[in-house]
Design a protein around this motif. Structure first.
Motif, PDB file in Angstrom:
ATOM      1  N   PRO A   5       0.799  -1.234   0.000  1.00 30.77           N
ATOM      2  CA  PRO A   5       0.000   0.000   0.000  1.00 30.77           C
ATOM      3  C   PRO A   5       0.826   1.274   0.000  1.00 30.77           C
ATOM      4  CG  PRO A   5      -0.148  -1.126   2.138  1.00 30.77           C
ATOM      5  CD  PRO A   5       0.546  -2.059   1.194  1.00 30.77           C
ATOM      6  N   TRP A   6       2.101   1.208   0.424  1.00 33.26           N
ATOM      7  CA  TRP A   6       2.939   2.404   0.455  1.00 33.26           C
ATOM      8  C   TRP A   6       3.601   2.700  -0.896  1.00 33.26           C
ATOM      9  CZ3 TRP A   6       7.401   0.051  -0.798  1.00 33.26           C
ATOM     10  CH2 TRP A   6       7.661  -1.218  -0.270  1.00 33.26           C
ATOM     11  N   VAL A 134       2.901  -4.346  10.057  1.00 34.27           N
ATOM     12  CA  VAL A 134       1.672  -3.946   9.376  1.00 34.27           C
ATOM     13  C   VAL A 134       2.006  -2.853   8.373  1.00 34.27           C
ATOM     14  CG1 VAL A 134      -0.644  -3.000   9.659  1.00 34.27           C
ATOM     15  CG2 VAL A 134       0.302  -4.480  11.440  1.00 34.27           C
ATOM     16  N   ASP A 135       1.672  -3.087   7.100  1.00 33.99           N
ATOM     17  CA  ASP A 135       1.877  -2.080   6.054  1.00 33.99           C
ATOM     18  C   ASP A 135       0.674  -1.148   5.993  1.00 33.99           C
ATOM     19  OD1 ASP A 135       4.385  -2.912   5.069  1.00 33.99           O
ATOM     20  OD2 ASP A 135       3.465  -4.437   3.810  1.00 33.99           O
ATOM     21  N   ASP A 136       0.944   0.148   5.730  1.00 37.17           N
ATOM     22  CA  ASP A 136      -0.125   1.102   5.473  1.00 37.17           C
ATOM     23  C   ASP A 136       0.322   2.039   4.352  1.00 37.17           C
ATOM     24  OD1 ASP A 136       1.544   3.069   6.615  1.00 37.17           O
ATOM     25  OD2 ASP A 136       0.592   2.899   8.583  1.00 37.17           O
ATOM     26  N   GLN A 137      -0.408   3.124   4.130  1.00 34.70           N
ATOM     27  CA  GLN A 137      -0.106   4.029   3.017  1.00 34.70           C
ATOM     28  C   GLN A 137       1.234   4.745   3.167  1.00 34.70           C
ATOM     29  OE1 GLN A 137      -2.052   4.328   0.288  1.00 34.70           O
ATOM     30  NE2 GLN A 137      -3.414   2.781   1.117  1.00 34.70           N
ATOM     31  N   GLU A 138       1.737   4.857   4.400  1.00 27.76           N
ATOM     32  CA  GLU A 138       2.965   5.605   4.648  1.00 27.76           C
ATOM     33  C   GLU A 138       4.206   4.739   4.775  1.00 27.76           C
ATOM     34  OE1 GLU A 138       3.126   8.950   4.628  1.00 27.76           O
ATOM     35  OE2 GLU A 138       1.027   8.880   4.047  1.00 27.76           O
ATOM     36  N   THR A 140       5.715   0.897   6.934  1.00 30.20           N
ATOM     37  CA  THR A 140       5.501  -0.325   7.692  1.00 30.20           C
ATOM     38  C   THR A 140       5.659  -0.018   9.169  1.00 30.20           C
ATOM     39  OG1 THR A 140       6.399  -1.654   5.889  1.00 30.20           O
ATOM     40  CG2 THR A 140       6.232  -2.719   8.035  1.00 30.20           C
ATOM     41  N   GLU A 141       4.663  -0.421   9.960  1.00 34.27           N
ATOM     42  CA  GLU A 141       4.756  -0.283  11.406  1.00 34.27           C
ATOM     43  C   GLU A 141       5.076  -1.628  12.019  1.00 34.27           C
ATOM     44  OE1 GLU A 141       1.294   1.490  13.158  1.00 34.27           O
ATOM     45  OE2 GLU A 141       1.978   3.512  12.664  1.00 34.27           O
ATOM     46  N   ARG A 151       8.175   2.780  13.249  1.00 40.19           N
ATOM     47  CA  ARG A 151       7.644   3.041  11.900  1.00 40.19           C
ATOM     48  C   ARG A 151       8.787   3.170  10.920  1.00 40.19           C
ATOM     49  NH1 ARG A 151       3.864   4.350   8.510  1.00 40.19           N
ATOM     50  NH2 ARG A 151       2.128   4.308   9.945  1.00 40.19           N
TER      51      ARG A 151
END
Length: 199
Positions: A5-6, A134-138, A140-141, A151
């Motif tokens: 997603p990033w 956990v991957d997100d738009q910004e 990986t956390e 992060r």
């Protein structure tokens, strides 16, 4: 990368070129650890990405979802490459780097610290264990059960004045340098540590 997603590239395949990074040493000498920076030119503008990788001599149990691919090393033979955010050896050494217990190493020269990698950590006992990626738009956390978060900035942003600015709630960081398309050297945040609740 396009499945994450990033990722900010175009609809086609990424067009990647190595732009920088650093290594960490595995105390056991078994796992290669590299934080690679690559530039993707497939989108509207070039974007630098942080790609943490581990290289292993055998598959990592339970990490099939994080396998990037396999390769043949001229000396070591077949190697399995993983997204390092899912490899406990990389995570442990990243924690050690932030806490100042190990030094970042030059990407291309053995036994040579990388002076462009900076780090900080305030306090101790941040409970960086049992982390979940956990991957997100910004990016990986890496989340700990108590809420502490590491992060990793995946799409990198060069610091405006050459000095990375930490978020107000940061209690630790890793920053580094990479080459931009025009040949200039950029500095930016790679990793930010934020606190969780205290027991």
């Amino acid at each position: 990368m396009p499945s994450r997603p990033w990722y900010q590239g175009g609809t086609g395949a990424p067009e990647l070129a190595k732009a920088g990074g650093f290594r960490l040493d595995d105390p056991e000498g078994e796992v290669g650890i590299e934080f690679m920076v690559v530039t993707d030119t497939s989108g509207d503008q070039p974007t630098g990405y942080l790609v943490p990788l581990t290289y292993r001599g055998a598959p990592l149990d339970g990490a099939e979802h994080a396998l990037v691919g396999t390769m043949e090393h001229g000396v070591l033979g077949r190697r399995w490459a993983y997204d390092g955010c899912h490899d406990p050896v990389l995570v442990a050494q990243l924690r050690a780097l932030i806490e100042g217990r190990v030094q970042a190493q030059d990407q291309n020269t053995s036994d040579t610290p990388d002076p462009e990698v900076t780090r900080s950590c305030t306090g101790d006992g941040h409970a960086l264990t049992d982390l979940t990626a956990v991957d997100d738009q910004e990016g990986t956390e890496l989340r700990a059960p108590n809420g502490t978060v590491l992060r990793l900035h995946r799409a990198l942003r060069p610091a405006a004045d050459g000095t990375p600015l930490l978020p107000p709630d940061a209690i630790g960081h890793v920053a580094g340098a990479w080459n931009l398309q025009d040949g200039t050297r950029a500095q930016g945040l790679f990793v930010v540590l934020r606190p969780g609740s205290r027991a």
